[in-house]
Write a protein that holds these residues in place. Structure first.
Motif, PDB file in Angstrom:
ATOM      1  N   LEU A  44       0.833  -1.204   0.000  1.00  0.00           N
ATOM      2  CA  LEU A  44       0.000   0.000   0.000  1.00  0.00           C
ATOM      3  C   LEU A  44       0.869   1.256   0.000  1.00  0.00           C
ATOM      4  O   LEU A  44       0.599   2.217  -0.730  1.00  0.00           O
ATOM      5  N   GLU A  48       1.048   4.015  -3.119  1.00  0.00           N
ATOM      6  CA  GLU A  48       0.776   5.456  -2.969  1.00  0.00           C
ATOM      7  C   GLU A  48       1.920   6.283  -3.562  1.00  0.00           C
ATOM      8  O   GLU A  48       1.695   7.229  -4.317  1.00  0.00           O
ATOM      9  N   ASP A 110     -12.477  -0.213   2.366  1.00  0.00           N
ATOM     10  CA  ASP A 110     -11.365   0.698   2.674  1.00  0.00           C
ATOM     11  C   ASP A 110     -10.234   0.540   1.663  1.00  0.00           C
ATOM     12  O   ASP A 110      -9.628   1.532   1.229  1.00  0.00           O
ATOM     13  N   GLU A 113     -11.247   2.228  -1.574  1.00  0.00           N
ATOM     14  CA  GLU A 113     -11.182   3.688  -1.479  1.00  0.00           C
ATOM     15  C   GLU A 113      -9.738   4.175  -1.538  1.00  0.00           C
ATOM     16  O   GLU A 113      -9.433   5.166  -2.214  1.00  0.00           O
ATOM     17  N   LYS A 114      -8.850   3.490  -0.816  1.00  0.00           N
ATOM     18  CA  LYS A 114      -7.439   3.889  -0.843  1.00  0.00           C
ATOM     19  C   LYS A 114      -6.876   3.804  -2.260  1.00  0.00           C
ATOM     20  O   LYS A 114      -6.205   4.727  -2.744  1.00  0.00           O
ATOM     21  N   ASN A 117      -8.199   6.492  -4.479  1.00  0.00           N
ATOM     22  CA  ASN A 117      -7.532   7.766  -4.195  1.00  0.00           C
ATOM     23  C   ASN A 117      -6.109   7.783  -4.738  1.00  0.00           C
ATOM     24  O   ASN A 117      -5.661   8.781  -5.320  1.00  0.00           O
TER      25      ASN A 117
END
Length: 606
Positions: A44, A48, A110, A113-114, A117
């Motif tokens: 994760l 990002e 969740d 959504e992450k 984004n």
């Protein structure tokens, strides 16, 4: 957006032990060992940063890249897809094991959504790619073979060129996708949470649908009426979900300037609208010689004046009601796969031994069956709800075929391995046909042969006739929704408008059957998905006819076809077999296999 494939219908979970033997359960450790696995946090965090740096390095600059730089850009994008896909595969598979668990639902939501984004800044990639001049892109591809292999990906992306919105609008729609996902989750959780009771026995939807194949006509009727009652009690929720999803699609299609509700599906399937219409027309025109003719035979076998909907999947009077153990199901399918080519058996074997199949029926588990490809550096996972029926053996053969296809295509890499839906059913339906032929060859009596043939015809009718009727229902639904909100009665009427035409005069329809559109997930998850089943069945029937004719080197050609994944158009894939799906006669060739089986069944009546 990174999403799971749609289930076909498709931990805390209970034991896999059952009357059919010890049933396998998933071991998801090859993805992640748990929600708190350090590798998951690492991925994760990496995702990002990778998305942020990708946008920083390339946004507004794609037109300036040379061939080497564009290849680096594509490879970085592919790696992002792989890591995001791995995370969502893990989250989604755990959720489907126990959809009623709020913790698993939250974890998946969740994660989605992450990732949404994180990946919003990447929306520019396809938008800028579509703004490149054709000559400029062709020149870059001609300079570097490693880049040129991605041409099919570029072609699919650029097929959306005429329907592309502004960068700002595309980012908005990307972010808004999680709202549509929430409606899908509402549907999934409503279906999984439905409670049925037949003869004082509490059942989930999988259990009550299974009763529609029970030898007892009274029990089948009770199951059908209970389904109707429960669907009716929840019909406003289902109507709201369908209205909202159809309206969202209409708004997006209108902004994009898509000429029909089906256009987006045809583009993603990389198939021409006229090919789909040729398929649809061929099947509808064949209703009288397929479903109408078969169900008239079945009506006589059952000794009925008129069939009711609960008789459609009834076992035949001469059918042995014994169940098939898991061990026997595995042996049947593996024998068929190995007899075709030992390479196929070798690829299929680990599914049974390494925790790649979840087979048991458990409370809260998603209904139906599917094969999830996950990502190309792991392996697929197969989900079943195994109840020991002969059709469950066929479902195993079907989903295992998907798994074999996904393993073979993985060599293409993340962006090229995924096949359009129209071709995704090739190996699954072929695997079913291999298994069916193996079982048919082993039939010891005429009655056993008759039951096998009838079962196969019913499966093919469900795959071809039923799915094209579903497609027609969806076409009518989306057209009608463009004129305003649809009441449950409106949707019911659209459903019934295709039922009599497709099933034929042998049937009467009980009061309440008009709500049976409510539980079919494809209408919600993936509009117009359903014609891919008919496409795949027709394609495989034509392909199998070539195999039976003794085409030299068929097995090698077949493996090459599966290894191609999504790197070739259907014309290129079928050409080595002398087939062409754009030829209307192609579909008649496939449908003639079904009518040939019905001919044989009719001959048994003499």
């Amino acid at each position: 957006m990174f999403q799971l494939p749609v289930p076909v219908l498709d931990a805390n979970a209970g034991s896999g032990a059952s009357a059919f033997g010890k049933l396998p359960e998933w071991n998801l450790d090859d993805l992640y060992t748990g929600e708190d696995a350090p590798e998951l946090k690492r991925d994760l965090d990496w995702l990002e940063e990778a998305c942020r740096s990708f946008a920083e390095d390339y946004e507004g600059k794609l037109a300036e890249l040379d061939a080497n730089e564009l290849l680096d850009c594509v490879l970085r994008n592919e790696k992002i897809n792989q890591i995001a896909g791995r995370i969502m595969s893990y989250a989604g598979l755990r959720y489907y094991q126990l959809t009623t668990d709020s913790g698993r639902a939250k974890f998946m939501s969740d994660a989605q959504e992450k990732i949404t984004n994180f990946t919003t800044p990447l929306v520019f990639f396809t938008l800028e790619l579509n703004r490149l001049e054709d000559d400029h892109l062709a020149n870059l591809l001609s300079q570097k073979a490693d880049l040129a292999r991605y041409k099919p990906v570029f072609d699919r992306i650029r097929a959306m060129k005429d329907y592309q919105l502004s960068d700002e609008m595309e980012k908005f729609l990307h972010d808004l996708g999680v709202v549509g996902d929430a409606w899908e989750r509402l549907f999934d959780e409503t279906i999984a949470g439905l409670e049925f009771e037949v003869n004082d026995e509490p059942l989930n939807i999988e259990g009550v649908l299974n009763l529609l194949t029970d030898p007892s006509r009274d029990l089948r009727e009770a199951a059908a009426r209970e389904l109707a009652d429960v669907f009716q009690a929840n019909i406003r929720t289902f109507a709201r979900v369908h209205n909202t999803q159809a309206k969202e699609k209409e708004v997006i299609d209108r902004w994009r300037g898509m000429p029909t509700p089906q256009t987006g599906r045809h583009l993603s399937n990389h198939v021409e609208p006229e090919v789909v219409e040729a398929l649809r027309d061929a099947v509808v025109n064949a209703y009288p010689k397929l479903s109408h003719r078969y169900y008239e035979l079945k009506r006589k076998w059952l000794g009925l004046d008129t069939m009711q909907v609960w008789d459609r999947n009834a076992p035949l009077p001469m059918e042995d009601p014994k169940t098939v153990s898991w061990e026997q199901a595995e042996k049947t399918v593996m024998d068929a796969y190995n007899a075709f080519d030992p390479r196929m058996g070798e690829i299929a074997a680990p599914f049974f031994t390494e925790g790649w199949i979840d087979a048991g029926v458990k409370p809260g588990k998603a209904p139906g069956a599917f094969a999830h490809p996950t990502v190309t550096d792991v392996h697929p996972y197969v989900m079943l709800n195994y109840l020991g029926k002969p059709r469950d053996v066929m479902t195993l053969a079907h989903e295992l075929g998907h798994g074999v296809h996904q393993v073979l295509a993985a060599g293409q890499g993340e962006m090229l391995s995924s096949t359009p839906l129209t071709l995704a059913e090739t190996a699954s339906v072929f695997g079913e046909m291999l298994t069916f032929r193996k079982m048919l060859d082993g039939a010891k009596t005429n009655a056993e042969r008759k039951v096998l043939l009838a079962g196969k015809v019913e499966d093919m009718i469900n795959t071809v006739v039923r799915q094209i009727a579903f497609y027609d229902f969806e076409c009518k639904l989306h057209d009608a929704r463009r004129g305003g909100e649809l009441t449950p009665d409106d949707i019911n009427a659209l459903w019934m408008s295709v039922q009599g035409e497709s099933l034929g005069p042998a049937f009467e329809f009980m009061e309440g059957y008009e709500t049976f559109w409510a539980y079919i997930p494809h209408f919600v998850h993936s509009p117009f998905y359903v014609y891919a089943y008919a496409f795949g069945d027709g394609l495989v029937n034509a392909l199998y006819a070539v195999y039976e004719e003794g085409e030299p080197g068929f097995e090698d050609k077949y493996f090459d076809m599966l290894k191609a994944g999504g790197s070739k158009h259907h014309k290129e894939l079928l050409a080595p077999f002398g087939l062409d799906a754009s030829d209307p006669a192609f579909w008649d060739k496939g449908l003639s296999m079904i009518s040939g089986f019905i001919d044989e069944l009719e001959a048994m009546e003499d």
